[in-house]
Design a protein around this motif. Structure first.
Motif, PDB file in Angstrom:
ATOM      1  N   LYS A  38     -53.273 -26.249 -44.678  1.00 61.09           N
ATOM      2  CA  LYS A  38     -53.064 -25.118 -43.782  1.00 61.09           C
ATOM      3  C   LYS A  38     -51.719 -24.450 -44.053  1.00 61.09           C
ATOM      4  N   LYS A  57     -51.923 -20.603 -43.540  1.00 59.39           N
ATOM      5  CA  LYS A  57     -53.304 -20.196 -43.263  1.00 59.39           C
ATOM      6  C   LYS A  57     -53.659 -20.545 -41.825  1.00 59.39           C
ATOM      7  N   ASP A  58     -54.187 -19.579 -41.102  1.00 54.78           N
ATOM      8  CA  ASP A  58     -54.663 -19.799 -39.739  1.00 54.78           C
ATOM      9  C   ASP A  58     -56.153 -19.497 -39.729  1.00 54.78           C
ATOM     10  N   ALA A  59     -56.956 -20.549 -39.879  1.00 57.06           N
ATOM     11  CA  ALA A  59     -58.398 -20.363 -39.986  1.00 57.06           C
ATOM     12  C   ALA A  59     -58.985 -19.789 -38.710  1.00 57.06           C
ATOM     13  N   GLU A  60     -58.436 -20.188 -37.572  1.00 52.59           N
ATOM     14  CA  GLU A  60     -58.971 -19.713 -36.288  1.00 52.59           C
ATOM     15  C   GLU A  60     -58.752 -18.215 -36.122  1.00 52.59           C
ATOM     16  N   ALA A  61     -57.556 -17.750 -36.517  1.00 53.42           N
ATOM     17  CA  ALA A  61     -57.246 -16.320 -36.406  1.00 53.42           C
ATOM     18  C   ALA A  61     -57.793 -15.520 -37.585  1.00 53.42           C
ATOM     19  N   GLY A  62     -58.187 -16.223 -38.653  1.00 53.94           N
ATOM     20  CA  GLY A  62     -58.701 -15.534 -39.832  1.00 53.94           C
ATOM     21  C   GLY A  62     -57.616 -14.821 -40.609  1.00 53.94           C
ATOM     22  N   THR A  63     -56.408 -15.431 -40.680  1.00 50.12           N
ATOM     23  CA  THR A  63     -55.294 -14.801 -41.379  1.00 50.12           C
ATOM     24  C   THR A  63     -54.673 -15.749 -42.396  1.00 50.12           C
ATOM     25  N   GLY A  83     -61.764 -16.266 -46.274  1.00 50.29           N
ATOM     26  CA  GLY A  83     -62.890 -16.048 -45.369  1.00 50.29           C
ATOM     27  C   GLY A  83     -63.674 -14.824 -45.781  1.00 50.29           C
ATOM     28  N   SER A 125     -56.379 -10.854 -43.996  1.00 56.65           N
ATOM     29  CA  SER A 125     -57.025 -11.082 -42.710  1.00 56.65           C
ATOM     30  C   SER A 125     -58.492 -10.742 -42.814  1.00 56.65           C
TER      31      SER A 125
END
Length: 206
Positions: A38, A57-63, A83, A125
């Motif tokens: 991450k 990397k922030d998978a939840e925010a998609g960024t 993503g 993003s």
């Protein structure tokens, strides 16, 4: 425990994907393979100096935010599109040339090329930002306009600084371009001095 440090260096090199493409690092590239990482913050020594790579990397925010400190040479920076439907843009540094989307390791990357020493930052993003344009330098407390182009489904656009603090919007002009996109001209000002300042764009859909 020297072997442990060596293993971590090897892992960092693999994850960041820093490799020479010509002898002596006269040309090189950064082609990350993040896997389950991450966050990566590593320094790779080379014949022309240290190459620093930071990826969050922030998978939840998609960024995904990526910064590369280049000591020089001709470099390709491969920004991972982690993503579906992600877009990338440069957020700091001298203008990098965008080479388009390329595939490696069965993943897509937005690829940029640079030829000067310096710090280069990029943001990706899965939102609906198509492009961002802002002045390279501004005066403290002086108004300036950030132009953001989004898809037509976007209902709001907010700007944040590098510390994730929202910038107060003095004016917002929204233009429906009639082609499925909108142009947002957002007037803001920055109240403190700093070099290498960055802006983060956050959108809201209808």
């Amino acid at each position: 425990h020297g072997w442990s440090g060596g293993s971590m260096i090897a892992l960092s090199r693999y994850a960041t994907g820093v490799v020479p493409t010509e002898a002596g690092y006269t040309s090189w590239k950064v082609q990350p393979q993040l896997g389950y990482f991450k966050e990566i913050n590593t320094r790779v020594p080379s014949e022309i100096g240290n190459i620093d790579v930071t990826i969050v990397k922030d998978a939840e925010a998609g960024t995904l935010d990526m910064t590369v400190v280049s000591p020089g040479g001709n470099a390709e920076i491969w920004v991972p599109m982690e993503g579906a439907g992600m877009t990338a843009l440069q957020t700091a540094g001298a203008d990098a040339e965008y080479l388009g989307l390329k595939e490696a390791y069965q993943k897509q990357y937005a690829v940029y090329t640079v030829s000067e020493a310096g710090t280069y930052s990029f943001a990706a993003s899965s939102g609906n930002v198509l492009s961002v344009a802002a002045p390279k330098s501004v005066q403290v407390n002086a108004d300036f306009v950030v132009e953001v182009i989004t898809d037509a489904a976007t209902s709001d656009v907010r700007l944040f600084n590098e510390n994730d603090m929202a910038l107060g919007r003095k004016a917002v002009e929204v233009i429906d371009n009639g082609d499925g996109t909108k142009t947002w001209n957002i007037t803001v000002a920055i109240g403190t001095v700093g070099n290498g300042r960055t802006l983060k764009v956050v959108t809201k859909g209808i």
